[in-house]
Scaffold this active site. Sequence first.
Site, PDB file in Angstrom:
ATOM      1  N   CYS A  64       0.833  -1.203   0.000  1.00 54.54           N
ATOM      2  CA  CYS A  64       0.000   0.000   0.000  1.00 54.54           C
ATOM      3  C   CYS A  64       0.873   1.261   0.000  1.00 54.54           C
ATOM      4  O   CYS A  64       1.531   1.557  -0.984  1.00 54.54           O
ATOM      5  CB  CYS A  64      -0.979  -0.043   1.171  1.00 54.54           C
ATOM      6  SG  CYS A  64      -2.350   1.122   1.007  1.00 54.54           S
ATOM      7  N   HIS A  99      -3.689  -5.342   0.430  1.00 50.47           N
ATOM      8  CA  HIS A  99      -3.170  -5.799   1.727  1.00 50.47           C
ATOM      9  C   HIS A  99      -3.213  -7.329   1.811  1.00 50.47           C
ATOM     10  O   HIS A  99      -4.235  -7.910   2.186  1.00 50.47           O
ATOM     11  CB  HIS A  99      -3.992  -5.191   2.866  1.00 50.47           C
ATOM     12  CG  HIS A  99      -3.756  -3.734   3.057  1.00 50.47           C
ATOM     13  ND1 HIS A  99      -2.765  -3.246   3.880  1.00 50.47           N
ATOM     14  CD2 HIS A  99      -4.367  -2.649   2.511  1.00 50.47           C
ATOM     15  CE1 HIS A  99      -2.773  -1.923   3.845  1.00 50.47           C
ATOM     16  NE2 HIS A  99      -3.736  -1.537   3.022  1.00 50.47           N
ATOM     17  N   GLU A 139      -1.888  -9.151   3.997  1.00 52.95           N
ATOM     18  CA  GLU A 139      -1.932  -9.592   5.397  1.00 52.95           C
ATOM     19  C   GLU A 139      -3.346  -9.702   5.939  1.00 52.95           C
ATOM     20  O   GLU A 139      -3.584 -10.354   6.961  1.00 52.95           O
ATOM     21  CB  GLU A 139      -1.108  -8.643   6.281  1.00 52.95           C
ATOM     22  CG  GLU A 139      -1.726  -7.272   6.515  1.00 52.95           C
ATOM     23  CD  GLU A 139      -1.447  -6.257   5.416  1.00 52.95           C
ATOM     24  OE1 GLU A 139      -1.636  -5.051   5.663  1.00 52.95           O
ATOM     25  OE2 GLU A 139      -1.043  -6.673   4.310  1.00 52.95           O
ATOM     26  N   SER A 144      -0.470 -13.334  38.469  1.00 47.84           N
ATOM     27  CA  SER A 144      -1.885 -12.986  38.570  1.00 47.84           C
ATOM     28  C   SER A 144      -2.780 -14.199  38.368  1.00 47.84           C
ATOM     29  O   SER A 144      -3.950 -14.178  38.728  1.00 47.84           O
ATOM     30  CB  SER A 144      -2.241 -11.931  37.518  1.00 47.84           C
ATOM     31  OG  SER A 144      -2.197 -12.491  36.218  1.00 47.84           O
ATOM     32  N   GLY A 145      -2.235 -15.252  37.765  1.00 46.67           N
ATOM     33  CA  GLY A 145      -3.046 -16.416  37.446  1.00 46.67           C
ATOM     34  C   GLY A 145      -3.572 -16.373  36.033  1.00 46.67           C
ATOM     35  O   GLY A 145      -4.163 -17.336  35.542  1.00 46.67           O
ATOM     36  N   GLY A 146      -3.366 -15.239  35.341  1.00 50.90           N
ATOM     37  CA  GLY A 146      -3.732 -15.143  33.939  1.00 50.90           C
ATOM     38  C   GLY A 146      -2.751 -15.907  33.074  1.00 50.90           C
ATOM     39  O   GLY A 146      -1.714 -16.384  33.547  1.00 50.90           O
ATOM     40  N   VAL A 147      -3.057 -16.021  31.790  1.00 49.17           N
ATOM     41  CA  VAL A 147      -2.228 -16.806  30.875  1.00 49.17           C
ATOM     42  C   VAL A 147      -0.797 -16.274  30.833  1.00 49.17           C
ATOM     43  O   VAL A 147       0.172 -17.029  30.952  1.00 49.17           O
ATOM     44  CB  VAL A 147      -2.827 -16.791  29.449  1.00 49.17           C
ATOM     45  CG1 VAL A 147      -1.984 -17.640  28.509  1.00 49.17           C
ATOM     46  CG2 VAL A 147      -4.261 -17.278  29.461  1.00 49.17           C
ATOM     47  N   ASP A 148      -0.656 -14.961  30.667  1.00 54.30           N
ATOM     48  CA  ASP A 148       0.667 -14.377  30.448  1.00 54.30           C
ATOM     49  C   ASP A 148       1.588 -14.571  31.651  1.00 54.30           C
ATOM     50  O   ASP A 148       2.715 -15.054  31.518  1.00 54.30           O
ATOM     51  CB  ASP A 148       0.546 -12.885  30.114  1.00 54.30           C
ATOM     52  CG  ASP A 148      -0.362 -12.628  28.930  1.00 54.30           C
ATOM     53  OD1 ASP A 148      -0.527 -13.554  28.109  1.00 54.30           O
ATOM     54  OD2 ASP A 148      -0.912 -11.518  28.823  1.00 54.30           O
ATOM     55  N   SER A 149       1.117 -14.179  32.835  1.00 56.41           N
ATOM     56  CA  SER A 149       1.980 -14.293  34.017  1.00 56.41           C
ATOM     57  C   SER A 149       2.238 -15.754  34.371  1.00 56.41           C
ATOM     58  O   SER A 149       3.307 -16.096  34.880  1.00 56.41           O
ATOM     59  CB  SER A 149       1.376 -13.547  35.212  1.00 56.41           C
ATOM     60  OG  SER A 149       0.216 -14.184  35.690  1.00 56.41           O
ATOM     61  N   SER A 150       1.274 -16.630  34.084  1.00 53.88           N
ATOM     62  CA  SER A 150       1.463 -18.059  34.363  1.00 53.88           C
ATOM     63  C   SER A 150       2.569 -18.644  33.493  1.00 53.88           C
ATOM     64  O   SER A 150       3.436 -19.387  33.970  1.00 53.88           O
ATOM     65  CB  SER A 150       0.160 -18.828  34.130  1.00 53.88           C
ATOM     66  OG  SER A 150      -0.858 -18.390  34.998  1.00 53.88           O
TER      67      SER A 150
END
Length: 515
Positions: A85, A172, A174, A226-232
């Site tokens: 583009c 585009h 993508e 925190s128990g979330g996906v990322d911190s786990s």
Amino acid sequence: MQVTNHETIVVLDFGGQYNQLITRRIRDLGVYSELHSHKLTADELKEMNPIGIIFSGGPNSAYVEGSPKCDPAIYDLGIPILGICYGVQLMTHHFGGKVDKASHREYGKALLNVENQSPLFKGLPIEQTVWMSHGDKIVAPPEGFTVDASNPSCPVAAMSDESRNLYGVQFHPEVRHSEFGNDLLKNFAFDICGAKGDWSMENFIEEEIKKIREQVGDRHVLCALSGGVDSSVVAVLIHKAIGDQLTCMFIDHGLLRKGEAESVMETFTQGFNMNVVKIDASERFLTKLKGVTDPEQKRKIIGNEFIYVFDEESAKLKDKKMDFLAQGTLYTDIIESGTDTAQTIKSHHNVGGLPEDMAFELIEPLNALFKDEVRALGTELGIPDEIVWRQPFPGPGLGIRVLGEITDEKLKIVRESDAILREEIKKAGLDREIWQYFTALPNMRSVGVMGDTRTYDYTVGIRAVTSIDGMTSDWARIPWDVLEIISTRIVNEVEHVNRIVYDITSKPPSTIEWE
């Protein structure tokens, strides 16, 4: 600027809305890719040793003075370049072709006619549907370039100069509406750039463990769990690298989902045998947030208090001096906190909410990954599905799902309504189909009638979106009967709620979270 051992395709950011998707699509092919400022110099690029470069789209006109340009020496590096583009218009303008304002803006699906089977279109149909989004067009390609594709409203929809490894498309590839877009990007990555495809989660784990060990040495890491996906995933990855040199601190800031605190402690102390220290700081956080209504201020307060609590509590760990703070910052968090050509969407709790005087060095092993890559990493690490597929939960927690001032009453409403939503979505078998779903409490009340009595109570908003990587999303088409059950249960089971609304906006223009 990251330097990686992987073959890399660098995407230069000129401010387009789909820039992150380009990076994501290239990674989908098994080739590592990073998004960088268009201000990157040729020498800086050369240092990164990329096998290919992509110029992204953008909202500007290449022929207007002051519009974003790249270092012209980049064209002389001999590295294959694909302009998308604005990127192809920039290339055209640089090499002496003509770019002008189109008679009408072309936005949406369009039929493309391939006239020249350049390496970019190898094996692709002569006619194909593509996604256009542009207000300018190439009137005449530069000398040495061949027109590869066109349509009635776009005479130069693709062009190439194979001798110099320069390619460009006006559409585009993508965006998933371009039906052979992934194939085109694959042709660029493998046939033109010579990629072999050495990017995988298995390789990432090996390299990241090595980097963590080198960075940490014999020192100690404090992980904000925190128990979330990322911190786990961060906690398990770092624990795999350094074992007991990791201490996880779980801070209950009073802004957690229903049952979250108990679940986190059980999972990580018993399931993973980690050292987890639990701190109940709910009263402290809620006191600091009293009377605060601005979402940015809420994020900053929560971010600052987290660090201050970490500072104070880590000082109490007499036997270990904590030198590092581990965070689950993702690539999307960094992008959403602003680049040279894009406005800050919101200061991210893992990026913009940290005080400058904190006593820790940061360690962020996921900051090159998108959310779906983090899930894949979690699975590779052997983390149970119930954690890997747990609903994304922001660092500020329910603090940004209660719009306006935070009170105990409002938190209870969001906590209870969200639990009902999650329960019913799982019952309906939609928990893996929907990317993210939660309830939010707008700062509004409305009139209702319950039991022949007039009420003036809160409205609860339901947000549910489908997505692949969180960079863009669409609202989820939850069946009406499921929505009816959810609505009925919330109104009947959660006090002070008399109305339910369903958010049917996509990202963009909205973000997934309401604040």
